[in-house]
Design a protein around this motif. Structure first.
Motif, PDB file in Angstrom:
ATOM      1  N   GLU A 161      -4.449  12.522  -6.791  1.00 61.59           N
ATOM      2  CA  GLU A 161      -4.924  12.265  -5.440  1.00 61.59           C
ATOM      3  C   GLU A 161      -5.871  13.358  -4.992  1.00 61.59           C
ATOM      4  O   GLU A 161      -5.673  14.527  -5.304  1.00 61.59           O
ATOM      5  CB  GLU A 161      -3.773  12.172  -4.450  1.00 61.59           C
ATOM      6  CG  GLU A 161      -4.212  11.713  -3.058  1.00 61.59           C
ATOM      7  CD  GLU A 161      -3.044  11.629  -2.102  1.00 61.59           C
ATOM      8  OE1 GLU A 161      -3.043  12.415  -1.139  1.00 61.59           O
ATOM      9  OE2 GLU A 161      -2.143  10.818  -2.342  1.00 61.59           O
ATOM     10  N   GLU A 172      -7.036  -4.831   4.109  1.00 67.59           N
ATOM     11  CA  GLU A 172      -6.729  -3.587   4.811  1.00 67.59           C
ATOM     12  C   GLU A 172      -5.347  -3.649   5.445  1.00 67.59           C
ATOM     13  O   GLU A 172      -4.868  -4.718   5.827  1.00 67.59           O
ATOM     14  CB  GLU A 172      -7.786  -3.293   5.877  1.00 67.59           C
ATOM     15  CG  GLU A 172      -9.095  -2.768   5.326  1.00 67.59           C
ATOM     16  CD  GLU A 172     -10.011  -2.247   6.419  1.00 67.59           C
ATOM     17  OE1 GLU A 172      -9.902  -2.727   7.562  1.00 67.59           O
ATOM     18  OE2 GLU A 172     -10.842  -1.359   6.115  1.00 67.59           O
ATOM     19  N   SER A 173      -4.730  -2.495   5.574  1.00 69.20           N
ATOM     20  CA  SER A 173      -3.419  -2.398   6.209  1.00 69.20           C
ATOM     21  C   SER A 173      -3.512  -2.809   7.674  1.00 69.20           C
ATOM     22  O   SER A 173      -4.609  -2.871   8.257  1.00 69.20           O
ATOM     23  CB  SER A 173      -2.902  -0.962   6.110  1.00 69.20           C
ATOM     24  OG  SER A 173      -3.770  -0.095   6.825  1.00 69.20           O
ATOM     25  N   TRP A 222      -6.822   5.810   1.947  1.00 66.38           N
ATOM     26  CA  TRP A 222      -6.443   5.777   3.357  1.00 66.38           C
ATOM     27  C   TRP A 222      -7.043   6.967   4.095  1.00 66.38           C
ATOM     28  O   TRP A 222      -7.496   7.928   3.488  1.00 66.38           O
ATOM     29  CB  TRP A 222      -4.913   5.786   3.528  1.00 66.38           C
ATOM     30  CG  TRP A 222      -4.258   7.062   3.111  1.00 66.38           C
ATOM     31  CD1 TRP A 222      -4.050   8.190   3.867  1.00 66.38           C
ATOM     32  CD2 TRP A 222      -3.702   7.366   1.832  1.00 66.38           C
ATOM     33  NE1 TRP A 222      -3.413   9.166   3.142  1.00 66.38           N
ATOM     34  CE2 TRP A 222      -3.189   8.683   1.883  1.00 66.38           C
ATOM     35  CE3 TRP A 222      -3.594   6.640   0.637  1.00 66.38           C
ATOM     36  CZ2 TRP A 222      -2.576   9.291   0.792  1.00 66.38           C
ATOM     37  CZ3 TRP A 222      -2.979   7.252  -0.441  1.00 66.38           C
ATOM     38  CH2 TRP A 222      -2.486   8.554  -0.357  1.00 66.38           C
ATOM     39  N   ALA A 275      -4.879   3.432  -4.268  1.00 65.18           N
ATOM     40  CA  ALA A 275      -4.957   3.248  -2.821  1.00 65.18           C
ATOM     41  C   ALA A 275      -5.887   4.277  -2.200  1.00 65.18           C
ATOM     42  O   ALA A 275      -6.071   5.376  -2.734  1.00 65.18           O
ATOM     43  CB  ALA A 275      -3.571   3.354  -2.192  1.00 65.18           C
ATOM     44  N   ASP A 309      -1.628   1.862  -9.970  1.00 70.62           N
ATOM     45  CA  ASP A 309      -1.476   1.767  -8.522  1.00 70.62           C
ATOM     46  C   ASP A 309      -2.564   2.632  -7.897  1.00 70.62           C
ATOM     47  O   ASP A 309      -2.612   3.843  -8.126  1.00 70.62           O
ATOM     48  CB  ASP A 309      -0.094   2.258  -8.090  1.00 70.62           C
ATOM     49  CG  ASP A 309       1.019   1.420  -8.705  1.00 70.62           C
ATOM     50  OD1 ASP A 309       0.867   0.193  -8.747  1.00 70.62           O
ATOM     51  OD2 ASP A 309       2.028   1.999  -9.160  1.00 70.62           O
ATOM     52  N   LYS A 341       1.177   6.917   3.039  1.00 66.52           N
ATOM     53  CA  LYS A 341       0.555   8.231   2.931  1.00 66.52           C
ATOM     54  C   LYS A 341       1.453   9.342   3.436  1.00 66.52           C
ATOM     55  O   LYS A 341       1.211  10.515   3.213  1.00 66.52           O
ATOM     56  CB  LYS A 341      -0.756   8.253   3.712  1.00 66.52           C
ATOM     57  CG  LYS A 341      -0.613   7.873   5.176  1.00 66.52           C
ATOM     58  CD  LYS A 341      -1.957   7.821   5.850  1.00 66.52           C
ATOM     59  CE  LYS A 341      -1.864   7.305   7.273  1.00 66.52           C
ATOM     60  NZ  LYS A 341      -1.420   5.916   7.329  1.00 66.52           N
ATOM     61  N   MET A 356       0.851  -1.204   0.000  1.00 72.20           N
ATOM     62  CA  MET A 356       0.000   0.000   0.000  1.00 72.20           C
ATOM     63  C   MET A 356       0.881   1.245   0.000  1.00 72.20           C
ATOM     64  O   MET A 356       1.966   1.264   0.557  1.00 72.20           O
ATOM     65  CB  MET A 356      -0.895  -0.003   1.234  1.00 72.20           C
ATOM     66  CG  MET A 356      -1.809   1.199   1.326  1.00 72.20           C
ATOM     67  SD  MET A 356      -2.903   1.059   2.747  1.00 72.20           S
ATOM     68  CE  MET A 356      -3.761   2.601   2.572  1.00 72.20           C
ATOM     69  N   PHE A 357       0.432   2.322  -0.612  1.00 71.82           N
ATOM     70  CA  PHE A 357       1.189   3.560  -0.608  1.00 71.82           C
ATOM     71  C   PHE A 357       1.365   4.051   0.817  1.00 71.82           C
ATOM     72  O   PHE A 357       0.457   3.994   1.628  1.00 71.82           O
ATOM     73  CB  PHE A 357       0.454   4.659  -1.395  1.00 71.82           C
ATOM     74  CG  PHE A 357       0.380   4.375  -2.856  1.00 71.82           C
ATOM     75  CD1 PHE A 357       1.518   4.211  -3.602  1.00 71.82           C
ATOM     76  CD2 PHE A 357      -0.845   4.267  -3.476  1.00 71.82           C
ATOM     77  CE1 PHE A 357       1.437   3.958  -4.944  1.00 71.82           C
ATOM     78  CE2 PHE A 357      -0.937   4.004  -4.815  1.00 71.82           C
ATOM     79  CZ  PHE A 357       0.213   3.852  -5.553  1.00 71.82           C
ATOM     80  N   LEU A 401      -6.628   0.610   2.162  1.00 70.32           N
ATOM     81  CA  LEU A 401      -6.190  -0.547   1.385  1.00 70.32           C
ATOM     82  C   LEU A 401      -5.834  -0.141  -0.033  1.00 70.32           C
ATOM     83  O   LEU A 401      -6.059   0.996  -0.448  1.00 70.32           O
ATOM     84  CB  LEU A 401      -7.278  -1.628   1.372  1.00 70.32           C
ATOM     85  CG  LEU A 401      -8.715  -1.245   0.999  1.00 70.32           C
ATOM     86  CD1 LEU A 401      -8.894  -0.992  -0.492  1.00 70.32           C
ATOM     87  CD2 LEU A 401      -9.688  -2.335   1.444  1.00 70.32           C
ATOM     88  N   ASP A 402      -5.267  -1.107  -0.771  1.00 68.29           N
ATOM     89  CA  ASP A 402      -4.985  -0.948  -2.192  1.00 68.29           C
ATOM     90  C   ASP A 402      -6.086  -1.623  -3.001  1.00 68.29           C
ATOM     91  O   ASP A 402      -6.716  -2.581  -2.537  1.00 68.29           O
ATOM     92  CB  ASP A 402      -3.655  -1.600  -2.567  1.00 68.29           C
ATOM     93  CG  ASP A 402      -2.468  -0.956  -1.891  1.00 68.29           C
ATOM     94  OD1 ASP A 402      -2.550   0.247  -1.585  1.00 68.29           O
ATOM     95  OD2 ASP A 402      -1.460  -1.653  -1.667  1.00 68.29           O
TER      96      ASP A 402
END
Length: 319
Positions: A273, A202-203, A223, A221, A219, A4, A1-2, A209-210
């Motif tokens: 974003e 989920e992270s 958050w 994501a 890509d 943030k 996942m990125f 999540l991605d």
């Protein structure tokens, strides 16, 4: 996942070109089209907003645009805002003069203002076409006479003319119900096309999540996070733009309810974003993809960014 904390925040739809200095000779400019009555509709899961604009009689020698906005939210909030906005400038607050449309064309935009009975209304309007293909609408400091459900944040939306292009992924999704990801830690939601994307796990912190594309490469994501004492909208934009190539930030928005920008990375990929803001909670959606795939991901971005929303009751973050 990125992560943030390290990735840039950007916006590709809409994308504004860098501002261009106005000609010193007004006679060099082509005559602007008269705007015919045009209605555009912004449909989101949380609300539907319909705006009608038309050329109005000049006010104190300035060009004027009449506007009529009907706002209906899923929470049974109904509001009507209408009036006349007069020419304010050729550039927006970021110094930009044009807007990239979903079909790849560009539209020249002018800014109009109405500081009257409704509050402060700001209009960004496509002035290249008799029937504008793009309108950006902001209502700040809404008047007390408007329905209380509008809230102190007012209204903010931008809307594009729809094009019935059967090859466009958004057209294919039009008659299908989007799936919704709901993050319970920060109480934010985003709609996504489950025909095109698969949500991942989920992270560990539960912040987001991605999404994995079923085909193609991108890509993606989402958050959430709580605001820190040092956070400002300007600082978040500034910090996140460090992953853009120098001079390649093409669009930036800094408004009370969201921040966003668009750029190219040093490798020439498009970054998008949008970060929604509600009280002390931030929620973001981010895309990174190859420019050659814009026809595929542009409509998905529009759907997901437009649906990003934060609920009224975020829960404490997990340890």
């Amino acid at each position: 996942m990125f992560d943030k904390r390290t990735w840039a925040a950007g916006l590709w739809i809409p994308v504004l070109a860098l501002g261009v200095a106005a000609s010193e000779h007004a006679d060099d400019k082509p005559a602007l089209r008269t705007i015919a009555s045009t209605t555009l509709t912004d449909r989101q899961q949380s609300a539907t907003t319909v705006i009608t604009i038309a050329e109005g009689a000049k006010v104190d020698g300035k060009r004027a645009i009449r506007y009529h906005v009907v706002y209906d939210s899923a929470s049974n909030c109904h509001a009507v805002v209408d009036g006349t906005a007069t020419f304010f400038s050729e550039t927006d607050e970021s110094g930009d003069t044009s807007e990239a449309l979903p079909n790849g064309e560009w539209a020249t935009t002018h800014q109009f203002r109405d500081n009257g009975a409704n509050g402060l209304v700001k209009l960004g309007v496509d002035v290249d076409a008799a029937h504008p293909r793009f309108v950006d609408f902001t209502l700040e400091h809404p008047a007390a006479a408007l329905p209380k459900c509008i809230g102190p944040a007012g209204l903010v939306f931008n809307v594009f003319a729809e094009r019935a292009d059967p090859t466009n992924p958004l057209y294919k999704m039009r008659d299908k119900t989007a799936a919704t990801y709901h993050n319970v830690v920060y109480d934010y939601m985003v709609d996504y096309p489950d025909e095109l994307l698969v949500p991942g796990t989920e992270s560990a912190s539960g912040d987001g999540l991605d999404f994995a594309p079923k085909s193609g490469k991108a890509d993606i994501a989402v958050w959430g996070k709580y605001a820190s004492p040092d956070d400002t909208r300007a600082s978040l934009l500034h910090d996140d733009e460090t992953h853009c190539a120098p001079g390649k930030v093409s669009y930036e928005v800094n408004k009370p309810t969201f921040i966003a920008f668009s750029c190219l990375t040093p490798k020439g990929r498009i970054v998008y974003e949008k970060m929604a803001i509600h009280n002390d909670v931030y929620a973001a959606v981010r895309f990174e993809y190859d420019a050659a795939d814009h026809a595929t991901w542009g409509p998905v971005i529009k759907q997901m960014a437009g649906s990003l929303r934060i609920g009224p009751g975020p829960q404490p973050a997990k340890d």
